[in-house]
Design an enzyme around this catalytic site. Structure first.
Site, PDB file in Angstrom:
ATOM      1  N   GLU A  51       5.551   9.305  13.475  1.00 20.10           N
ATOM      2  CA  GLU A  51       5.471   8.507  12.243  1.00 20.10           C
ATOM      3  C   GLU A  51       5.649   9.437  11.046  1.00 20.10           C
ATOM      4  O   GLU A  51       4.887  10.386  10.865  1.00 20.10           O
ATOM      5  CB  GLU A  51       4.114   7.800  12.187  1.00 20.10           C
ATOM      6  N   GLU A 102       3.549   9.187  -0.848  1.00 16.69           N
ATOM      7  CA  GLU A 102       2.127   9.112  -1.180  1.00 16.69           C
ATOM      8  C   GLU A 102       1.579  10.423  -1.740  1.00 16.69           C
ATOM      9  O   GLU A 102       0.875  10.425  -2.746  1.00 16.69           O
ATOM     10  CB  GLU A 102       1.338   8.708   0.069  1.00 16.69           C
ATOM     11  N   ASP A 149      -2.397  14.264   7.161  1.00 15.24           N
ATOM     12  CA  ASP A 149      -1.998  12.964   6.626  1.00 15.24           C
ATOM     13  C   ASP A 149      -0.825  13.093   5.656  1.00 15.24           C
ATOM     14  O   ASP A 149      -1.030  13.045   4.440  1.00 15.24           O
ATOM     15  CB  ASP A 149      -3.193  12.319   5.901  1.00 15.24           C
ATOM     16  N   GLU A 198       0.869  -1.186   0.000  1.00 13.41           N
ATOM     17  CA  GLU A 198       0.000   0.000   0.000  1.00 13.41           C
ATOM     18  C   GLU A 198       0.900   1.229   0.000  1.00 13.41           C
ATOM     19  O   GLU A 198       1.817   1.354   0.818  1.00 13.41           O
ATOM     20  CB  GLU A 198      -0.905  -0.016   1.244  1.00 13.41           C
ATOM     21  N   GLU A 207     -10.253   4.452   9.893  1.00 11.76           N
ATOM     22  CA  GLU A 207     -10.486   4.078   8.490  1.00 11.76           C
ATOM     23  C   GLU A 207     -10.974   2.630   8.348  1.00 11.76           C
ATOM     24  O   GLU A 207     -10.466   1.853   7.555  1.00 11.76           O
ATOM     25  CB  GLU A 207      -9.212   4.292   7.661  1.00 11.76           C
ATOM     26  N   ASN A 220      -3.094  -1.601   7.771  1.00 11.40           N
ATOM     27  CA  ASN A 220      -4.413  -2.093   7.373  1.00 11.40           C
ATOM     28  C   ASN A 220      -4.303  -3.614   7.276  1.00 11.40           C
ATOM     29  O   ASN A 220      -3.898  -4.147   6.249  1.00 11.40           O
ATOM     30  CB  ASN A 220      -4.835  -1.509   6.021  1.00 11.40           C
ATOM     31  N   LYS A 265      -3.397  -0.215  14.178  1.00 10.49           N
ATOM     32  CA  LYS A 265      -4.275   0.840  13.664  1.00 10.49           C
ATOM     33  C   LYS A 265      -5.672   0.452  14.112  1.00 10.49           C
ATOM     34  O   LYS A 265      -6.237  -0.518  13.607  1.00 10.49           O
ATOM     35  CB  LYS A 265      -4.178   0.891  12.137  1.00 10.49           C
TER      36      LYS A 265
END
Ligand code: GCU
Length: 689
Positions: free
Chosen positions: A403, A409, A381, A170, A309, A212, A305
């Site tokens: 982090e 991204e 983000d 990802e 989301e 995720n 996590k």
């Protein structure tokens, strides 16, 4: 065993060009005396053999006792085991040294000039070995060394967002995952090479799988594989595979962590609840971790996590994040394991920036001692630029980690060059004013052995590891800066270039200038460089695009309307302690680069001798001009860099220029649509073929 078709990155160990340097290096390093007490010494001996052979043009002699009749030698080992180390290093120095620290010192022993590398642990000596090799590879003098090095951050991890069974990554732009779960526990040489690369820059942990741990399958995917998800790595059938990877990384001082799913007790089909306060859940986690530690006795712990989301979490059972994190913390504590609990939550407020603080600040002090709250650098983000999260200054009684995103991204993914070390340096240096005092983010993170920094990795199975060749600099720079946030950006950049390309001053200067211009350029053309963010396309795919320009898609992020642009983030700004809150809330005092993050201003608001709209137009235009110049500067190196790598980067820069123009034109048209003030800007597109 696969053939080594992949790039050596910063471990190229090219022959030292200066004959004077080579001769000193040969005197001190042609003979190497190392201890053999522990598997790390296998690593040290291998690395010295590979490195010195390349650098000095001949194989070193590796000894298990002090060599005789040599003009000099290098010794690596513990003080208590080696007289040569004792000759130069005091017992108290070792006692005072950080567990991962090292000493490299010139020592005279029995009439011979020696160089010693020592530390309190074998891991420290692995780091020391890589440090010495870096000195040689960058042409530093080594005849009078007295180096005492310790990491400033205790945990320094790479978070792999790899989907294990699909082998996808990802937000990965460098091919598939390097971890081949179908073939594990069979090992690949590439794992060892990766471990070397990470240890060379001081990384001491990797999380193997995506945060995720549950991701929906996509059209066209084989459901038998796509339905397998990251949470299944806890299954007893997968643990030998985790153990196999641990066996490689451990020798390099790197611990293995897993992302786990909070609902694993249910998902794994054994319980009908994951309520953190239910006895059977407590017992399930405890037994599950017992099994993990049976396979991997030095397992680092877990990353979670939760309630974010779509991932499950304690809120599903009306429990707090602290209750959820502590459940796992208690189960890991008997084994010395740790929990990294992510603070990335948003959704129930118009401005998502406020939520992490609202959720976690009140839990300060409520977390178990082996729980660390892992906080993204900014409140949104991983945008091209954000202010640092308000949480950093609000958690005096909680272990914290920052982090960062190494993978790009929101900064051009695999195509645009965006050297992020300056961004991270800015984050680390930001004064949080926590507890009313001058306290930088770096100081908060360096405080306490449960704190640290995590970087979302940019590594994949591409032959050059990072997709864009120059994105290697981000992986390298992350490790170096996190080891020591006080390092100068310029020295990290120069080290990387010298080890990767050449020590020719013209090459170093040109590549450094390109790298250093790249983040400001991206900020210019992707955001207008006044604090706007998320101007990129989301789309409806499972994994959103976050790449192409589409400023119209999310007006709430940048607040464009007929009156003006920017977001009034008073609620968020008030979460900062004074004097930060006051500074951000004042248009006059707010840093220019964050102006529209905090304020909604009229299009024609007069600002620093121009208007907001004109400044946005100018910045978008300037960004493209910078990329054009970066491309031209790179072109000038055609004779100095091997054809393959030169061409690869040249093609990427050509593509970046085309896309930067699209960004500029899209943003300018978007601003004009609202403001109805045509752009007065000049650019050099006409000269392009
Ligand atoms: C971003 C990113 C996701 C990721 C998420 C996270 O939203 O787009 O791919 O899962 O961050 O950090 O959890």
């Amino acid at each position: 065993m696969e053939t080594t078709a992949y790039d050596d990155c910063w471990l190229r160990y090219e022959p030292v060009q200066s004959s004077a340097r080579r001769s000193t290096y040969r005197t001190l390093c042609s003979h190497v005396f190392t201890s053999t007490a522990g598997p790390e010494f296998g690593v040290i001996r291998d690395e010295l053999h590979t490195g010195l052979t390349g650098l000095l043009g001949r194989e070193p002699h590796l000894w298990m006792h002090p060599p005789r009749s040599t003009d000099g030698f290098l010794a690596v080992g513990r003080r208590e085991r080696m007289a040569v180390v004792r000759a130069g290093v005091d017992k108290h120095e070792i006692e005072a040294l950080h567990a991962e620290g090292f000493i490299i010192r010139s020592v005279e022993w029995e009439g011979t000039d020696c160089l010693v590398i020592t530390g309190a642990t074998n891991a420290g000596m692995v780091y020391g070995t890589f440090h010495l090799l870096r000195l040689l590879a960058t042409g530093e003098p080594i005849d009078e060394l007295d180096i005492v090095e310790e990491p400033k951050n205790d945990t320094r991890t790479i978070n792999h967002w790899d989907n294990p069974f699909r082998r996808s990554v990802e937000r990965g732009y460098a091919g598939s995952s390097i971890f081949d779960w179908a073939q594990l526990p069979a090992l690949r040489d590439r794992y060892r090479v990766y471990a070397r690369m990470l240890a060379a820059v001081g990384i001491n942990g990797i999380v193997l799988n995506n945060v995720n741990t549950q991701t929906p399958s996509r059209p066209g995917e084989n459901p038998a594989i796509a339905d397998m998800a990251g949470w299944q790595l806890l299954d007893s059938s997968q643990l030998p595979k985790v153990a196999a990877l641990a066996s490689v990384f451990r020798r390099y001082g790197i611990k293995i962590y897993l992302s786990v799913n909070f609902a694993a007790p249910v998902l794994m089909g054994e319980l009908d609840t994951a309520d953190p306060l239910a006895d059977e859940v407590v017992q399930w986690w405890s037994e599950t971790f017992d099994a993990v530690y049976d396979h991997v006795p030095d397992f680092g712990g877990v990353l979670v996590k939760a309630d974010s989301e779509g991932q499950p979490g304690p809120h599903d059972y009306n429990r707090t994040h602290a209750a959820g994190a502590n459940l796992l913390g208690r189960a890991l504590a008997p084994h010395g394991g740790r929990v990294f609990w992510r603070a990335f939550v948003y959704g129930s407020h118009d401005d998502r920036a406020v939520q992490a603080y609202n959720t976690f600040a009140g839990l300060n002090g409520a977390f178990h001692e082996n729980v660390t709250l892992q906080i993204k650098n900014g409140p949104i983000d991983f945008q091209p630029r954000e202010p640092v999260s308000t949480l950093f200054g609000a958690l005096s009684e909680t272990n914290i980690a920052c982090e960062l995103q190494i993978t790009q991204e929101y900064t051009g993914q695999g195509v645009h060059l965006c050297y992020l070390v300056p961004q991270w340096k800015e984050i680390f240096e930001t004064d949080t004013h926590a507890n009313g005092e001058r306290t930088s983010v770096a100081e908060l993170l360096a405080h306490g052995d449960q704190n640290g920094v995590a970087g979302v990795g940019n590594i994949g199975a591409d032959p050059n590891w990072t997709g864009h060749y120059l994105a290697q600099a981000n992986c390298y720079g992350f490790g170096r800066l996190v080891w020591n946030p006080d390092l100068e950006i310029e020295s990290i950049t120069e080290e990387w270039i010298t080890q990767t390309f050449s020590d020719d001053p013209a090459v170093v200067e040109t590549v450094a200038s390109i790298l250093h211009d790249s983040w400001p350029a991206v900020l210019d053309y992707m955001t207008g460089h006044l604090g706007l963010l998320h101007m990129m396309y989301n789309g409806n795919d499972v994994v959103e695009n976050h790449y192409d320009p589409a400023p119209g898609e999310w007006p709430a992020y940048h607040g464009a309307d007929d009156d003006g642009i920017g977001v009034d983030r008073t609620d968020y700004a008030e979460q900062y302690p004074e004097p930060l809150a006051e500074q951000y809330l004042s248009v006059d005092d707010c840093p220019t680069e964050l102006l529209l993050f905090f304020h909604h201003l009229p299009w024609e608001y007069e600002y620093e001798g121009t208007t907001i709209i004109q400044r946005l137009y100018d910045n978008c235009t300037a960004g493209v001009e910078t990329v054009r110049s970066m491309r031209d500067r790179w072109a000038s190196l055609a004779d100095d860099i091997d054809r393959k790598r030169h061409r690869h980067v040249a093609e990427r820069l050509d593509e970046q220029l085309v896309e930067a123009k699209q960004w500029r034109d899209t943003l300018i048209a978007f601003f004009d649509e609202y403001a109805d003030i045509p752009a007065q800007t000049q650019h050099s597109d006409e000269s392009e073929p």
